[in-house]
Write a protein that holds these residues in place. Sequence first.
Motif, PDB file in Angstrom:
ATOM      1  N   LYS A   1     -67.152  22.059 -12.303  1.00 52.36           N
ATOM      2  CA  LYS A   1     -66.798  20.772 -11.858  1.00 52.36           C
ATOM      3  C   LYS A   1     -65.929  20.289 -13.040  1.00 52.36           C
ATOM      4  O   LYS A   1     -64.806  19.539 -12.461  1.00 52.36           O
ATOM      5  N   SER A   2     -65.843  20.601 -14.086  1.00 53.64           N
ATOM      6  CA  SER A   2     -64.911  19.972 -15.120  1.00 53.64           C
ATOM      7  C   SER A   2     -63.609  20.629 -14.866  1.00 53.64           C
ATOM      8  O   SER A   2     -62.530  19.931 -14.928  1.00 53.64           O
ATOM      9  N   THR A   3     -63.670  21.985 -14.652  1.00 55.64           N
ATOM     10  CA  THR A   3     -62.340  22.734 -14.279  1.00 55.64           C
ATOM     11  C   THR A   3     -61.455  22.015 -13.226  1.00 55.64           C
ATOM     12  O   THR A   3     -60.409  21.768 -13.171  1.00 55.64           O
TER      13      THR A   3
ATOM     14  N   PHE B   1     -63.628  10.804 -14.299  1.00 55.25           N
ATOM     15  CA  PHE B   1     -64.814  10.732 -15.259  1.00 55.25           C
ATOM     16  C   PHE B   1     -65.439  11.846 -15.345  1.00 55.25           C
ATOM     17  O   PHE B   1     -66.064  12.384 -14.164  1.00 55.25           O
ATOM     18  N   ASP B   2     -65.496  12.661 -16.468  1.00 55.92           N
ATOM     19  CA  ASP B   2     -66.324  13.909 -16.625  1.00 55.92           C
ATOM     20  C   ASP B   2     -67.583  13.483 -17.327  1.00 55.92           C
ATOM     21  O   ASP B   2     -67.507  13.246 -18.609  1.00 55.92           O
ATOM     22  N   GLU B   3     -68.812  13.321 -16.632  1.00 53.30           N
ATOM     23  CA  GLU B   3     -69.818  12.865 -17.200  1.00 53.30           C
ATOM     24  C   GLU B   3     -69.873  11.871 -18.324  1.00 53.30           C
ATOM     25  O   GLU B   3     -69.975  11.856 -19.423  1.00 53.30           O
ATOM     26  N   PRO B   4     -69.320  10.843 -17.775  1.00 59.23           N
ATOM     27  CA  PRO B   4     -69.235   9.409 -18.837  1.00 59.23           C
ATOM     28  C   PRO B   4     -70.274   9.040 -19.325  1.00 59.23           C
ATOM     29  O   PRO B   4     -70.008   8.244 -20.363  1.00 59.23           O
TER      30      PRO B   4
HETATM   31 MG   LIG Z   1     -68.090  20.200 -17.399  1.00 59.23          MG
END
Ligand SMILES: [Mg+2]
Lengths: 259, 317
Positions: free
Chosen positions: A49-51, A179-182
């Motif tokens: 996901k982050s990638t 937004f990465d797991e904000p």
């Molecule tokens: Mg991640």
Amino acid sequence: MINATTPIKAESKDLNFFYSNGTQALKGINMPLYENKITALIGPSGCGKSTFLRCFNRMHDLYPGNRYEGQIIMHPDNTNILEKGVDPIEVRMRISMVFQKPNPFPKSIYENVAYGLRVRGESNKRLLDDKVEEALKGAALWNEVKDRLQDLAFNLSGGQQQRLCIARALATDPEIMLFDEPTSALDPIATANIEELMSELRNKLTILVVTHNMQQAARISDYTAYMYLGDLIEYGDTDMIFTRPTRKETEDYITGKFG
Amino acid sequence: MNSNIQKNKASVIENLDAVRAMIKRHKRNDILFATIGLIAIMFGLLALLTLFVDLVMDGYPRFNIQFFSDFPSRRAGSAGLLSAWVGSLLVMLVTFLTAVPIGVAAGLYLEEYAPKNWFSDLIEINVSNLAGVPSIIYGLLALGLFVYGLNLGQSILTAGLTLGLLILPIVIVSTREAIRAIPIAIREAAYAVGATKWQVVKDHIVKYSQGGILTGVIIGMSRALGETAPIITIGALTFIAFLPPSPITTEVPFINFEWLSSSFTVLPIQMFNWLSRPDHAFHINAAATGAIIIVVTLLMNGTAIWLRYKIRKNIKW
Ligand SMILES: [Mg+2]
Ligand SMILES: Nc1ncnc2c1ncn2[C@@H]1O[C@H](COP(=O)(O)OP(=O)(O)OP(=O)(O)O)[C@@H](O)[C@H]1O
């Protein structure tokens, strides 16, 4: 299933991504981001996901050896933002990002928000003041900090710091916000604030958000994508995904049967 | 059933006693080690303190203004430190002006710009090793390079450059460490709003690493202050009864550089000179000089700690 009249803001086409150690973290991802909509990315830890998110602002370019294959086309100009000739700085000027842990600069509240404008060469005090105020209002932080704009950002609470980071990302009028797991580092009240904020931001821009929280994805997003081991397993209307997923894996994951 | 519970209870208590005995044993080790550590610290501190007190006791008759305002003399009682402390000050000025810009620029380049490959690893190992090279080797290098190679003479400039070279690794290493302490999240935040590499370096990296760099610089400078061997090697004179031309003049352009090529002496060399005289009266001068060097060094290190505290107060990571 997808509203055909909604314009697409960006779309990834056959996107592969390889880390410098050879790990293939994304496998042929095809996915649209609809304009003025919130798209949520869900999936187990390590699924990419982050990638995927960090491809959109070319964050991976900061580390040598990382490699993209495929395209991310941005509309309306049809620019492939992954193309070598496109400067990552240009991409980051159009697409801003909010990280998992609040990461304000060790500077004043004012300078944190103004920084994005300063790197764009803006030095007009009046204009900066206006933009900072606008961004802080947009991030629902203005009332809490308007009397202490010169205080250090570190003196804010975690939730306020995260809203400050949103204001910083907002001040430059981005077309897309990532937004990465904000909210994963925040308490429930601060989380509710940020969620409300994101829903409002949707009127101005397009949002892609990674979340581990199923209820959060269901609450705030218009579209949801389920990823597993670098593959996009299922993408669709959030209501659809959470009520009538077509793939067995998706159903198992959102009902908690996974693993 | 009941007896079973009874038995359980007994075994729990027995077990608890064993646990308590074990904790007691472990605690004894704690205390033992704390005591050994304390003794070790006291040993180090006491040695330094004894040395310092000894120097002060020997040298106290010379702690007066004349000692600082007199040139060296054949008579111990009227010999002073003037040329030595002025020499030290000017040499340190050159050292500072060369080591800081070069060291900080090198540290920044290595950390931020240099590609990470075998070549940068090689440089890294070399820089770290340079910090451990005996200082007299630097003296030999300087003798060949600055005195004979570049014909700079046995001058303040040569001494300043030599000491600059000597503390360069300290400045480079502390710069790199200060930069590495900056969290990746802060860097990424800056890049994410569209900053260029240079903007990140100038607006963030340099600013947040200032405290660490400054600390390294001061510690390097205090080391340079006491260095004797390389200065002797390049041929500092031990008896100087004049001052270099003043760097600041009353005529336009108000600055002159003649002082750079002047011969000179520095505090530790003056001390060494006095110490090597057979006349005991000179040993009082040497002791007083030693005490002064220690005080200045401690003051510099104290300043470094204070500055680091001041600067770091606003930066929490
Ligand atoms: Mg991640
Ligand atoms: N810098 C890196 N170098 C090599 N492999 C990496 C790197 N970062 C991540 N990976 C790998 O890429 C895959 C995807 O990681 P990613 O961080 O995108 O997962 P994620 O879905 O965001 O997980 P999480 O929910 O835990 O944040 C994982 O297998 C991970 O081990």
